[in-house]
Design a protein around this motif. Structure first.
Motif, PDB file in Angstrom:
ATOM      1  N   PHE A  36      68.826  16.613  80.760  1.00 34.17           N
ATOM      2  CA  PHE A  36      67.501  15.995  80.728  1.00 34.17           C
ATOM      3  C   PHE A  36      67.114  15.312  82.039  1.00 34.17           C
ATOM      4  O   PHE A  36      65.925  15.184  82.336  1.00 34.17           O
ATOM      5  CB  PHE A  36      67.422  14.984  79.577  1.00 34.17           C
ATOM      6  CG  PHE A  36      67.349  15.622  78.224  1.00 34.17           C
ATOM      7  CD1 PHE A  36      66.131  16.027  77.699  1.00 34.17           C
ATOM      8  CD2 PHE A  36      68.494  15.832  77.482  1.00 34.17           C
ATOM      9  CE1 PHE A  36      66.059  16.626  76.461  1.00 34.17           C
ATOM     10  CE2 PHE A  36      68.438  16.430  76.243  1.00 34.17           C
ATOM     11  CZ  PHE A  36      67.222  16.831  75.720  1.00 34.17           C
ATOM     12  N   LYS A  37      68.109  14.892  82.810  1.00 32.10           N
ATOM     13  CA  LYS A  37      67.831  14.205  84.074  1.00 32.10           C
ATOM     14  C   LYS A  37      66.921  15.010  84.984  1.00 32.10           C
ATOM     15  O   LYS A  37      66.130  14.445  85.739  1.00 32.10           O
ATOM     16  CB  LYS A  37      69.163  13.923  84.779  1.00 32.10           C
ATOM     17  CG  LYS A  37      69.049  13.172  86.090  1.00 32.10           C
ATOM     18  CD  LYS A  37      70.439  12.850  86.614  1.00 32.10           C
ATOM     19  CE  LYS A  37      70.367  11.951  87.831  1.00 32.10           C
ATOM     20  NZ  LYS A  37      71.711  11.482  88.235  1.00 32.10           N
TER      21      LYS A  37
ATOM     22  N   CYS B 143      73.272  11.219  73.623  1.00 30.25           N
ATOM     23  CA  CYS B 143      72.024  11.171  74.398  1.00 30.25           C
ATOM     24  C   CYS B 143      72.313  10.870  75.865  1.00 30.25           C
ATOM     25  O   CYS B 143      71.726  11.490  76.762  1.00 30.25           O
ATOM     26  CB  CYS B 143      71.093  10.089  73.825  1.00 30.25           C
ATOM     27  SG  CYS B 143      70.301  10.524  72.277  1.00 30.25           S
TER      28      CYS B 143
ATOM     29  N   TYR C 176      71.621  13.417  78.902  1.00 33.06           N
ATOM     30  CA  TYR C 176      70.813  13.077  80.080  1.00 33.06           C
ATOM     31  C   TYR C 176      71.527  13.537  81.350  1.00 33.06           C
ATOM     32  O   TYR C 176      70.917  14.148  82.239  1.00 33.06           O
ATOM     33  CB  TYR C 176      70.568  11.573  80.126  1.00 33.06           C
ATOM     34  CG  TYR C 176      69.929  11.107  81.412  1.00 33.06           C
ATOM     35  CD1 TYR C 176      68.555  11.218  81.602  1.00 33.06           C
ATOM     36  CD2 TYR C 176      70.704  10.562  82.439  1.00 33.06           C
ATOM     37  CE1 TYR C 176      67.964  10.808  82.800  1.00 33.06           C
ATOM     38  CE2 TYR C 176      70.127  10.144  83.629  1.00 33.06           C
ATOM     39  CZ  TYR C 176      68.754  10.270  83.803  1.00 33.06           C
ATOM     40  OH  TYR C 176      68.185   9.872  84.986  1.00 33.06           O
TER      41      TYR C 176
ATOM     42  N   GLY D 162      62.977  14.575  87.398  1.00 36.52           N
ATOM     43  CA  GLY D 162      62.730  13.953  86.109  1.00 36.52           C
ATOM     44  C   GLY D 162      61.333  13.356  86.064  1.00 36.52           C
ATOM     45  O   GLY D 162      60.537  13.523  87.001  1.00 36.52           O
TER      46      GLY D 162
ATOM     47  N   PRO E  86      66.210  10.763  76.298  1.00 31.51           N
ATOM     48  CA  PRO E  86      67.522  10.237  75.905  1.00 31.51           C
ATOM     49  C   PRO E  86      67.584   8.708  75.974  1.00 31.51           C
ATOM     50  O   PRO E  86      68.238   8.078  75.137  1.00 31.51           O
ATOM     51  CB  PRO E  86      68.479  10.883  76.912  1.00 31.51           C
ATOM     52  CG  PRO E  86      67.767  12.096  77.394  1.00 31.51           C
ATOM     53  CD  PRO E  86      66.320  11.732  77.406  1.00 31.51           C
ATOM     54  N   TYR E  87      66.930   8.116  76.968  1.00 23.48           N
ATOM     55  CA  TYR E  87      66.907   6.657  77.068  1.00 23.48           C
ATOM     56  C   TYR E  87      66.175   6.048  75.880  1.00 23.48           C
ATOM     57  O   TYR E  87      66.618   5.033  75.313  1.00 23.48           O
ATOM     58  CB  TYR E  87      66.221   6.230  78.363  1.00 23.48           C
ATOM     59  CG  TYR E  87      67.131   6.182  79.561  1.00 23.48           C
ATOM     60  CD1 TYR E  87      67.670   4.985  80.003  1.00 23.48           C
ATOM     61  CD2 TYR E  87      67.451   7.335  80.273  1.00 23.48           C
ATOM     62  CE1 TYR E  87      68.504   4.927  81.111  1.00 23.48           C
ATOM     63  CE2 TYR E  87      68.282   7.298  81.383  1.00 23.48           C
ATOM     64  CZ  TYR E  87      68.804   6.087  81.792  1.00 23.48           C
ATOM     65  OH  TYR E  87      69.636   6.037  82.885  1.00 23.48           O
TER      66      TYR E  87
ATOM     67  N   HIS F 235      64.943   3.280  82.391  1.00 27.02           N
ATOM     68  CA  HIS F 235      65.097   4.571  83.080  1.00 27.02           C
ATOM     69  C   HIS F 235      64.226   4.633  84.325  1.00 27.02           C
ATOM     70  O   HIS F 235      64.688   4.984  85.412  1.00 27.02           O
ATOM     71  CB  HIS F 235      64.725   5.693  82.111  1.00 27.02           C
ATOM     72  CG  HIS F 235      64.542   7.027  82.763  1.00 27.02           C
ATOM     73  ND1 HIS F 235      65.474   7.585  83.613  1.00 27.02           N
ATOM     74  CD2 HIS F 235      63.518   7.921  82.689  1.00 27.02           C
ATOM     75  CE1 HIS F 235      65.043   8.761  84.036  1.00 27.02           C
ATOM     76  NE2 HIS F 235      63.852   8.993  83.498  1.00 27.02           N
TER      77      HIS F 235
ATOM     78  N   ASN G 266      78.538  10.882  84.217  1.00 28.45           N
ATOM     79  CA  ASN G 266      77.438  10.930  85.170  1.00 28.45           C
ATOM     80  C   ASN G 266      77.951  11.175  86.584  1.00 28.45           C
ATOM     81  O   ASN G 266      77.434  12.037  87.312  1.00 28.45           O
ATOM     82  CB  ASN G 266      76.640   9.626  85.111  1.00 28.45           C
ATOM     83  CG  ASN G 266      75.476   9.600  86.087  1.00 28.45           C
ATOM     84  OD1 ASN G 266      75.644   9.303  87.261  1.00 28.45           O
ATOM     85  ND2 ASN G 266      74.286   9.913  85.592  1.00 28.45           N
TER      86      ASN G 266
ATOM     87  N   SER H 220      63.144  13.457  80.905  1.00 28.45           N
ATOM     88  CA  SER H 220      64.255  12.592  81.307  1.00 28.45           C
ATOM     89  C   SER H 220      64.220  11.240  80.599  1.00 28.45           C
ATOM     90  O   SER H 220      65.250  10.591  80.426  1.00 28.45           O
ATOM     91  CB  SER H 220      64.242  12.378  82.822  1.00 28.45           C
ATOM     92  OG  SER H 220      63.038  11.753  83.232  1.00 28.45           O
TER      93      SER H 220
END
Length: 268
Positions: free
Chosen positions: A126-127, A118, A122, A191, A135-136, A173, A58, A132
């Motif tokens: 996906f973020k 996942c 993200y 997101g 994945p969480y 998230h 990240n 978004s």
């Protein structure tokens, strides 16, 4: 001194709070499900290296954005650690994660690697999208499965537990992104929380977290008195989160998530 500074920077860059929280949650679930000491250590080690992989990737992916908005809390921005050092640590953590995950057994290992995927997905993609939250939801929903599939023989957790984990992930998230909405928007991140806006994202987070609480209390069958008491605490915190000002709503939402985790472990 330089080594100590780099080490401190690596710790900060791995997102230590969520890394510790998810690792401790996996340990508590493993204890609750009756894993022996060796498997418990293996579960914790696999989850920990997976969370390091997610956290370090990240910060590497976001380094340019963080510099653009002057994030003084990011060690790659302040120079406390170099991108090369984080990259080496990330590679080591990812390799260890693969080995440790598969050592849990094929089913548990593959599910855990999907969970870690996942998190990395993200960070990479996906973020910045309306998905978004996905994945969480998948990752937190799968965490109980990683622990239960490491049993001998492997077994899937009940549906209510995975659903509650998914709701908890979505709520986490939304709550996690709230403090960084402005910085994210300034660097083109849009997101789900950004599209909702701060007010609606906060309400959605509270609703999702309360739904997780209700599911954990009612899902396994007849709730004991302490479970109802936990749900009452959640209700009070939800009112505070919706009506509070300043940082109070954020802290109240985080407290709901914490109560959810406790209830999830005790009801498992």
């Amino acid at each position: 001194m330089a080594t100590g500074t780099a080490a401190a920077g690596l710790v900060r860059a791995c997102h230590p709070e969520p890394t510790a929280a998810v690792t401790v949650l996996s340990a508590l679930l493993a204890l609750r499900l009756g894993h022996d000491a060796a498997t418990l250590v293996l579960v914790v080690a696999a989850v920990f290296t997976g969370q390091l992989t997610i956290g370090w990737s990240n910060d590497l992916v976001d380094a340019g954005r963080d510099r653009a908005v002057g994030r003084a809390d990011k060690p790659l921005v302040t120079g406390r650690v170099t991108a090369r050092t984080v990259g080496v640590a990330l590679t080591a953590a990812a390799a260890a994660c693969v080995v440790l995950s598969l050592a849990l057994g094929l089913a548990a290992g593959l599910v855990h690697l999907l969970l870690v995927g996942c998190g990395v997905g993200y960070n990479l993609l996906f973020k910045r999208t309306a998905l978004s939250w996905l994945p969480y939801a998948v990752a937190f929903g799968l965490l109980p499965a990683v622990v239960s599939l490491a049993l001998d023989p492997p077994e899937w957790p009940p549906a209510w537990m995975m659903a509650a984990g998914a709701l908890l992930g979505v709520g986490a998230h939304l709550v996690n992104v709230l403090p960084d909405l402005d910085d994210d928007l300034a660097t083109g991140v849009r997101g789900l929380p950004h599209r909702l806006g701060a007010a609606r994202a906060r309400v959605t987070a509270v609703v999702v977290l309360v739904a997780a609480s209700v599911l954990v209390v009612l899902g396994p069958g007849r709730p004991p008195a302490w479970a109802w008491a936990g749900l009452a605490v959640v209700a009070v915190l939800a009112v505070v989160a919706l009506r509070g000002r300043g940082s109070t709503p954020f802290r109240a939402a985080m407290a709901i998530a914490l109560v959810d985790v406790v209830l999830l472990v005790l009801r498992s």
